[in-house]
Enzyme design. Sequence first.
Site, PDB file in Angstrom:
ATOM      1  N   GLU A 438       0.833  -1.226   0.000  1.00 27.47           N
ATOM      2  CA  GLU A 438       0.000   0.000   0.000  1.00 27.47           C
ATOM      3  C   GLU A 438       0.857   1.262   0.000  1.00 27.47           C
ATOM      4  OE1 GLU A 438      -3.585   0.134   2.308  1.00 27.47           O
ATOM      5  OE2 GLU A 438      -3.842  -2.030   2.162  1.00 27.47           O
TER       6      GLU A 438
HETATM    7  C1  LIG Z   1       1.939  -9.678   0.938  1.00 25.00           C
HETATM    8  C2  LIG Z   1       1.686  -8.710  -0.158  1.00 25.00           C
HETATM    9  C3  LIG Z   1       0.395  -8.291  -0.431  1.00 25.00           C
HETATM   10  C4  LIG Z   1       0.135  -7.425  -1.491  1.00 25.00           C
HETATM   11  N1  LIG Z   1      -1.156  -7.101  -1.814  1.00 25.00           N
HETATM   12  C5  LIG Z   1      -1.408  -6.396  -2.953  1.00 25.00           C
HETATM   13  C6  LIG Z   1      -2.743  -6.215  -3.424  1.00 25.00           C
HETATM   14  O1  LIG Z   1      -3.715  -6.648  -2.808  1.00 25.00           O
HETATM   15  N2  LIG Z   1      -2.926  -5.560  -4.595  1.00 25.00           N
HETATM   16  C7  LIG Z   1      -1.881  -5.054  -5.324  1.00 25.00           C
HETATM   17  O2  LIG Z   1      -2.119  -4.468  -6.367  1.00 25.00           O
HETATM   18  N3  LIG Z   1      -0.614  -5.194  -4.877  1.00 25.00           N
HETATM   19  C8  LIG Z   1      -0.344  -5.866  -3.734  1.00 25.00           C
HETATM   20  N4  LIG Z   1       0.945  -6.058  -3.302  1.00 25.00           N
HETATM   21  C9  LIG Z   1       2.028  -5.402  -4.009  1.00 25.00           C
HETATM   22  C10 LIG Z   1       2.652  -4.265  -3.203  1.00 25.00           C
HETATM   23  O3  LIG Z   1       1.777  -3.184  -3.169  1.00 25.00           O
HETATM   24  C11 LIG Z   1       4.018  -3.963  -3.847  1.00 25.00           C
HETATM   25  O4  LIG Z   1       4.891  -4.947  -3.364  1.00 25.00           O
HETATM   26  C12 LIG Z   1       4.517  -2.582  -3.511  1.00 25.00           C
HETATM   27  O5  LIG Z   1       3.758  -1.623  -4.185  1.00 25.00           O
HETATM   28  C13 LIG Z   1       5.980  -2.398  -3.917  1.00 25.00           C
HETATM   29  O6  LIG Z   1       6.195  -2.818  -5.226  1.00 25.00           O
HETATM   30  P1  LIG Z   1       7.370  -3.843  -5.538  1.00 25.00           P
HETATM   31  O7  LIG Z   1       7.342  -4.909  -4.528  1.00 25.00           O
HETATM   32  O8  LIG Z   1       7.290  -4.220  -6.948  1.00 25.00           O
HETATM   33  O9  LIG Z   1       8.697  -3.007  -5.259  1.00 25.00           O
HETATM   34  P2  LIG Z   1       9.481  -2.105  -6.306  1.00 25.00           P
HETATM   35  O10 LIG Z   1       8.590  -1.082  -6.884  1.00 25.00           O
HETATM   36  O11 LIG Z   1      10.248  -2.980  -7.211  1.00 25.00           O
HETATM   37  O12 LIG Z   1      10.489  -1.385  -5.320  1.00 25.00           O
HETATM   38  C14 LIG Z   1      11.595  -2.064  -4.727  1.00 25.00           C
HETATM   39  C15 LIG Z   1      12.243  -1.121  -3.728  1.00 25.00           C
HETATM   40  O13 LIG Z   1      12.657   0.079  -4.398  1.00 25.00           O
HETATM   41  C16 LIG Z   1      12.080   1.211  -3.766  1.00 25.00           C
HETATM   42  N5  LIG Z   1      11.761   2.214  -4.788  1.00 25.00           N
HETATM   43  C17 LIG Z   1      11.026   2.033  -5.911  1.00 25.00           C
HETATM   44  N6  LIG Z   1      10.939   3.181  -6.600  1.00 25.00           N
HETATM   45  C18 LIG Z   1      11.635   4.105  -5.904  1.00 25.00           C
HETATM   46  C19 LIG Z   1      11.929   5.483  -6.095  1.00 25.00           C
HETATM   47  N7  LIG Z   1      11.462   6.166  -7.149  1.00 25.00           N
HETATM   48  N8  LIG Z   1      12.681   6.121  -5.169  1.00 25.00           N
HETATM   49  C20 LIG Z   1      13.133   5.464  -4.079  1.00 25.00           C
HETATM   50  N9  LIG Z   1      12.896   4.160  -3.846  1.00 25.00           N
HETATM   51  C21 LIG Z   1      12.165   3.492  -4.738  1.00 25.00           C
HETATM   52  C22 LIG Z   1      10.818   0.667  -3.101  1.00 25.00           C
HETATM   53  O14 LIG Z   1      10.418   1.480  -2.025  1.00 25.00           O
HETATM   54  C23 LIG Z   1      11.299  -0.693  -2.630  1.00 25.00           C
HETATM   55  O15 LIG Z   1      12.019  -0.533  -1.435  1.00 25.00           O
HETATM   56  C24 LIG Z   1       1.220  -6.910  -2.246  1.00 25.00           C
HETATM   57  C25 LIG Z   1       2.525  -7.313  -1.943  1.00 25.00           C
HETATM   58  C26 LIG Z   1       2.761  -8.208  -0.947  1.00 25.00           C
HETATM   59  C27 LIG Z   1       4.161  -8.663  -0.709  1.00 25.00           C
END
Ligand SMILES: Cc1cc2nc3c(=O)[nH]c(=O)nc-3n(C[C@H](O)[C@H](O)[C@H](O)COP(=O)(O)OP(=O)(O)OC[C@H]3O[C@@H](n4cnc5c(N)ncnc54)[C@H](O)[C@@H]3O)c2cc1C
Length: 656
Positions: A438
Site C-alpha cells: 500500500e
Molecule cells: C503480501 C503482499 C500483499 C500485497 N497485496 C497487494 C494487493 O492486494 N494488490 C496489489 O495491487 N498489490 C499488492 N501487493 C504489491 C505491493 O503493493 C508492492 O509490493 C509494492 O507496491 C511495492 O512494489 P514492488 O514490490 O514491486 O517493489 P518495487 O517497486 O520494485 O520497489 C523495490 C524497492 O525500491 C524502492 N523504490 C522504488 N521506486 C523508488 C523510487 N522512485 N525512489 C526510491 N525508492 C524506490 C521501493 O520502495 C522498494 O524498497 C502486495 C505485496 C505483498 C508482498
Amino acid sequence: MADDDTNPTRPGASPQNAHASEAEARDVAEQARETEWTHPSFVRELFLGRFRAELIHPHPLEDPAEAERAKPFLDQLNAFLDTYDADETDRTGNIKESDVQTLREMGAMGIKIPKEYGGLGLSQMTYVKAMELITSKCGSLVALLSASQSIGVPQPLKLFGTEEQKKKYFPRIAKGAITAFALTEVNAGSDPANMTTSAVLSEDGKHWIINGEKLWCTNGTRAELFVVMARTPDKIVNGKPRKQITAFIVDRSAPGFDVKMRCHFMGLKAIENGWLSFKNVKVPVEDMLWGEGKGLKLALVTLNTGRLTIPASVTGGAKALLKAIRAWAMERVQWGQPIGKHEAVAQKIARMASSTFAMESIALLSAALYERGGYDIRLEAAIAKLWNTEAAWKGVDDAMQIRGGRGYETADSLRARGEKAIPVERMMRDSRINLIFEGSSEIMRLFIAREAVDAHFSIAFPIVAPESSFSTRINAAVKAAPFYLTWYPARWIPSFKSYADFGKLAGHMRFADRTTRRLGRSLFHAMVRFGPKLERKQMVLFRAVDIGAELFAMAAACSRAVMLASKLNQPGAIQLADAFCVEARGRIEALFSSLYGPHDEQLYKLAMSVLKGEHAWLEQGIAWEEYYEESASGVKVLESLNTQSAVESSQLQTAG
Ligand SMILES: Cc1cc2nc3c(=O)[nH]c(=O)nc-3n(C[C@H](O)[C@H](O)[C@H](O)COP(=O)(O)OP(=O)(O)OC[C@H]3O[C@@H](n4cnc5c(N)ncnc54)[C@H](O)[C@@H]3O)c2cc1C
C-alpha cells in the site's frame, strides 16, 4: 542460476518495452494527482512553514451516536476474536471457512457499506477501530478483511460507482462476497506506468476484453470480485500519445480468469494472495468504474483512504505487544531484578508506550479528519502510514529483544513447553510487510516530498530553473513577489502563541510551532540551493519529510493527550505525550543538523561503484554464488552505468 528473461510472465522478467521511462512514470503519476479539495491540510501547511494547530485541535471526540450504533458489531467481533485461534491460522496457512462465515454473518464484510444496500453503514472511524482490534489478534485475518474493504471493490465503488453499480454489487458484498484490488504486476510495483495488462473494447462495443497478469493480489485466491486496473488505448494529448489506465470490476466467474498460483510470504501465512491471469476476460462495459483513463487516479484515491487502515491496524499490534511485555517485564527476574527495572529494558518499555500512544493519536486523528469530509487527507494518510508502520516495526523489534529467547520462539513451541504463548515471533513476521505494501516507505516519502515542495515549485520554479531565460525569470519573480514578500519574512517572525491550554505540553507545541517555521524556511532554502535538482535530492527531501512527520506526530499526541486528560479523566496521557515529544524533538534536531547530508554524495558514489561491481571482491567466499548472479536486466543496468560518460556520472553524483 541466471534469470531467463525470455519468459515475460515469470516474476522478475523484463519484457521488451515493459519499462516506462522516468518521464512517463512521472506523467502517469501527475495525471493521477488529486487536486480538488475544499479544506486545507494541516500537514501541507506545515511544509509551508505554517503551524495551523486549529486545523487539528481540539482532538475530535468520539461521536456518541456512532459509538452506540457500532457497539453491537464491535461486541460480536470481540467475542468472536476471543475464540479465534490465530496460531492455528498461522500454522495451517488457512483461515477456516467457518470463521469467515461467522464474520460474514455479523456483517464484517460490509462494515462501511451503507445500510440501504444491506451493509452495516458504520463510519470509517468504527471501521479502523475494528481493524485495530483484529490486528491485535491476527495479521492474516486483518489482511483478508482490510484488502476486501479498504482497497477492494466497496471502497472505489462507494467513491466512484454509479447508482446501478452500487445496486448491483454492494448487496452482494454486504452479504459476504470477498473482494480484492489488483494493481501490481511483475514489472509494475511502485511504478504503475509499467503496467501491461490491457483492456480493449470488443467490436460490438459491449465488453472490455482484458489480457494480462496481476501479481500479489491479496484475497486473489478467495475473492469473488476484483477491481482490476488495466491499460486502455492511449489518448493523443497535444499531439503525443498518453497512457490510459482504467479500472474495472471483474467477477471471478468470468471465463479466462485464472489463479496461476498462490503466493507465500515470510509472514501473514494465511493471506490468500494470488498471481492472477486474465486471458480474453470479457467485462461488460457497465462494469468499468468511473471512466476511461481514470483508473490510476481511482487507485490512488482509493489508496489514500485505504491507507488510513494500516496506521490503526498496526496500533492494535503495538498495544497487544505492550500489554504482553508489561506483564513479562515484571515477572521475569534476572540479575536479582524484574527485567523491566534494568535501565536498558525500561527505556525500551517507555518508548513502546509513548510511541504506541503517538501511533494511536495519529491513526485516530487522520480517520477523524477524513470523516469531517472535504479535507485534503492525502498527506496525513501518507504520514500516518509511513510513521506508524516504522514505529510499529521498531516496537516489535523492542518486544522481541525484551522477550529474549522466548521472543524468537514460536507460540506453539512456547505452549508445548507449558509457557505463555505470546506470539512475538509471528507478530514480527506479520509486521514487516506493512512498510512495503500500500505504498512503500520510500514511495510515501517521495509522495509527501512532492506535495511538500509543490507550492514552491509551482510559484518559484521558473525563477531558479537554469534553463529559464532572463525574461522568464523576471516575469516569474514579479508573479512570485507578492507571495514571498509576505511569506518569507513571516517564517522568521517568532510566534507569540502561548498554547496555554496545552498545560505541561505547551512547551512542545511552541517548539513545534517555531520548528515548523524553520522547516518551511529550510525547504525554501533547499529549493534556492538546488533549484530543479531538489526533486532528485531524495535524502534531503526525505529528511524534511521525516521532520514534518515528527511534527505531525507531536501535534497529534499533544492534542489527544489534552483531550484525554481534560474530557476523559485520563491524566496519564500527558506523561506519555510529554515523553514522546521529548524524544521526537531530539530526532528532529538530529534531522536538521544532517539535513544537507554531508555524506550523501560520498554514499551515492559508493553505491554506484558497488552497482558497477567494483567491490565484487567483497562478495567472494559465499556459498550458492550462482543464485546471486546478475540477471539480463541487471547486466543492462550495469552496462549503462559503465558506459556513462564522466559528465553524466558527475551529474549523477550531484543529483544523489
Ligand atoms: C503480501 C503482499 C500483499 C500485497 N497485496 C497487494 C494487493 O492486494 N494488490 C496489489 O495491487 N498489490 C499488492 N501487493 C504489491 C505491493 O503493493 C508492492 O509490493 C509494492 O507496491 C511495492 O512494489 P514492488 O514490490 O514491486 O517493489 P518495487 O517497486 O520494485 O520497489 C523495490 C524497492 O525500491 C524502492 N523504490 C522504488 N521506486 C523508488 C523510487 N522512485 N525512489 C526510491 N525508492 C524506490 C521501493 O520502495 C522498494 O524498497 C502486495 C505485496 C505483498 C508482498
